[in-house]
Scaffold this motif. Sequence first.
Motif: not given
Lengths: 118, 172
Positions: A10-11, A14-15, A18, A21-22, A111, A114, A116-118, B112, B132-133, B140, B143, B147
Amino acid sequence: MEIKKGDILIIVICALIAALSFLAPFLLKDKSAPVYAVIEADGKEVFRARLTDSASYEVNGVTVIIENGYAYVKESDCPDKTCVKTGKIQKTGQRSVCLPNMVMVYIEGGRGDDTVAG
Amino acid sequence: MTRSLAKRVAFYAAALALAMALSYIEILLPLPIPLPGVKLGLANLITLLLLIDEKPRHVLLLLLCRVTLCALLFGTFISFIYSASGAVLSFASMLLIKKLYPEKISFLGVSVIGACAHNIGQVIAACFILGSSAMLIYLPPLLICALVTGSAVGICANLLTPRLKKAFSHLK
């Protein structure tokens, strides 16, 4: 209770999420979305050009150059020259401001916009 | 569940008080990380421990009570929305992972998952509130923090369980 194999899994997952997502903003970057340099004088928009274009514009004694994906204030007749010292701006939301002459240059679109719709 | 109603009420009240005390300790110990919404999640310790053999709906009720009372005492209406959405998502994912793999994971994994889900819920709520997004930028780093804090709380829960079982065995 002992730490089990599932915990480590799991860790790690998740890492990974994460870390991914960066990277997401770079991967999802919409290259087709046009990015504009916008010039405002006395609170009103007076000029707008794509950052990929080349242009120069003069207003209230301030000369703004747009070229090679950058916008910058080349010259200003103001005393403090803050706008000139700000230098090149290129990212959405960055701005260069000349308070004495009431001129503002900022980058809009692409990019991070603001709207841009969430 | 052979406990009397009075015993159960007393037990839940004690758990709620403990969770609120941990929430307060958290406020006294701010993390030196300049991120909005980052916290240790100590109060999740209580949720984790309760999930061992309490009914999930009771745990959820306690969790919502804790979030509401803490918002009334230490927070604002907006902070209540953030923590409530984080808490609900966190609770749902912890319950799910516990149900799916009851034997394969300890509190560490559950914690976690819960911490990450809490931050995701918070950021989603923030996106809706701010319309807004832009808040997604914070996800990130949040997260990564989740952890670390989630692991810390999970390891605490792992260490605490056998001791608590011993100490409170006569209450059950």
